[in-house]
Design a protein around this motif. Structure first.
Motif, mmCIF file in Angstrom:
data_model
loop_
_atom_site.group_PDB
_atom_site.id
_atom_site.type_symbol
_atom_site.label_atom_id
_atom_site.label_comp_id
_atom_site.label_asym_id
_atom_site.label_seq_id
_atom_site.Cartn_x
_atom_site.Cartn_y
_atom_site.Cartn_z
ATOM 1 N N SER A 2 76.004 97.598 15.873
ATOM 2 C CA SER A 2 75.687 96.168 15.936
ATOM 3 C C SER A 2 76.103 95.591 14.571
ATOM 4 O O SER A 2 76.279 96.389 13.676
ATOM 5 C CB SER A 2 74.247 95.771 16.241
ATOM 6 N N LEU A 3 76.010 94.297 14.274
ATOM 7 C CA LEU A 3 76.405 93.811 12.952
ATOM 8 C C LEU A 3 75.119 93.733 12.285
ATOM 9 O O LEU A 3 75.278 93.578 11.066
ATOM 10 C CB LEU A 3 76.856 92.151 13.432
ATOM 11 N N GLY A 4 73.987 93.889 12.673
ATOM 12 C CA GLY A 4 73.005 94.070 11.885
ATOM 13 C C GLY A 4 71.765 94.712 12.766
ATOM 14 O O GLY A 4 71.885 94.580 13.970
ATOM 15 N N VAL A 47 77.488 94.004 23.426
ATOM 16 C CA VAL A 47 76.434 93.926 24.440
ATOM 17 C C VAL A 47 75.747 95.316 24.703
ATOM 18 O O VAL A 47 76.439 96.324 24.691
ATOM 19 C CB VAL A 47 76.546 93.276 25.676
ATOM 20 N N SER A 48 74.486 95.497 25.146
ATOM 21 C CA SER A 48 74.138 96.723 25.564
ATOM 22 C C SER A 48 73.057 96.266 26.719
ATOM 23 O O SER A 48 72.693 95.295 27.003
ATOM 24 C CB SER A 48 73.199 97.423 24.544
ATOM 25 N N CYS A 112 74.377 91.468 20.707
ATOM 26 C CA CYS A 112 74.484 91.371 19.489
ATOM 27 C C CYS A 112 75.309 90.445 18.613
ATOM 28 O O CYS A 112 74.853 90.022 17.717
ATOM 29 C CB CYS A 112 74.848 92.882 18.898
ATOM 30 N N SER A 113 76.422 90.248 19.157
ATOM 31 C CA SER A 113 77.450 89.354 18.489
ATOM 32 C C SER A 113 78.359 88.602 19.619
ATOM 33 O O SER A 113 78.518 89.398 20.451
ATOM 34 C CB SER A 113 78.171 90.090 17.267
ATOM 35 N N VAL A 114 79.114 87.778 19.056
ATOM 36 C CA VAL A 114 80.179 86.901 19.738
ATOM 37 C C VAL A 114 81.379 86.789 18.800
ATOM 38 O O VAL A 114 81.075 86.368 17.596
ATOM 39 C CB VAL A 114 79.902 85.570 20.500
ATOM 40 N N PHE A 127 86.235 82.744 14.270
ATOM 41 C CA PHE A 127 84.899 82.550 14.764
ATOM 42 C C PHE A 127 84.306 84.147 15.093
ATOM 43 O O PHE A 127 84.711 84.661 15.913
ATOM 44 C CB PHE A 127 84.855 81.720 15.870
ATOM 45 N N SER A 128 83.046 84.069 14.303
ATOM 46 C CA SER A 128 82.370 85.450 14.595
ATOM 47 C C SER A 128 81.085 85.094 14.349
ATOM 48 O O SER A 128 80.756 84.485 13.283
ATOM 49 C CB SER A 128 82.982 86.743 13.750
ATOM 50 N N ILE A 129 79.963 85.512 15.300
ATOM 51 C CA ILE A 129 78.716 85.139 14.787
ATOM 52 C C ILE A 129 77.591 86.292 15.284
ATOM 53 O O ILE A 129 78.245 86.969 16.316
ATOM 54 C CB ILE A 129 78.466 83.833 15.468
#
Length: 155
Positions: A2-4, A47-48, A112-114, A127-129
């Motif tokens: 994940s990113l964080g 995702v998970s 986790c992120s998009v 766009f990354s969030i």
């Protein structure tokens, strides 16, 4: 990975989150210059889930008109075994803004992120969030929010 350490977790069936994104003026000009009436994007969700789960995706424009939709499967190899689920070559009109809705068709799906990126490698839609930076959401259980854990990013 994940990113964080924080992500959206403990989802319940029917909950959703939404994110607004914009095309750059350079991308819009590029498509207008070539008389291409659409912009092609890829949407990557990190995702998970413990077992296979479906998520329903919608993209609307600033008038809330549906521009695209899809059902994607999270294959589910564990709560913290994040995988990329990619919606490729999504056709959007070259206007701003767009809103991405992510509906959890089954609970226990973690987000986790998009990332929204151009389908054309030379074009970039920046766009990354992180999942917790959503614009709006529907959560049924307000006693549990997020799934933030101390420590390094989870695999």
């Amino acid at each position: 990975q994940s990113l964080g350490p924080c992500h959206i977790g403990f989802t319940q069936t029917g909950e959703w989150v939404s994110y607004e994104f914009f095309h750059t003026e350079k991308d819009i000009a590029y498509y207008d210059y070539d008389n291409i009436p659409i912009i092609l994007v890829n949407i990557t969700l990190r995702v998970s889930a413990p077992t296979p789960r479906n998520i329903y995706l919608e993209i609307t424009d600033d008038t809330n008109e549906l521009g695209a939709s899809a059902i994607k499967t999270v294959y589910g190899s564990g709560y913290h075994n994040f995988e990329d689920v990619v919606w490729e070559d999504v056709e959007l009109e070259p206007y701003n803004p767009h809103r991405l809705y992510i509906f959890f068709a089954a609970g226990n799906t973690n987000l986790c992120s998009v990332i929204v990126s151009s389908s054309i490698p030379a074009r970039q839609i920046p766009f990354s969030i992180n999942a917790l930076e959503y614009d709006d959401a529907q959560e049924f259980d307000t006693d549990v929010s997020g799934n933030c854990v101390d420590g390094p990013p989870q695999d």
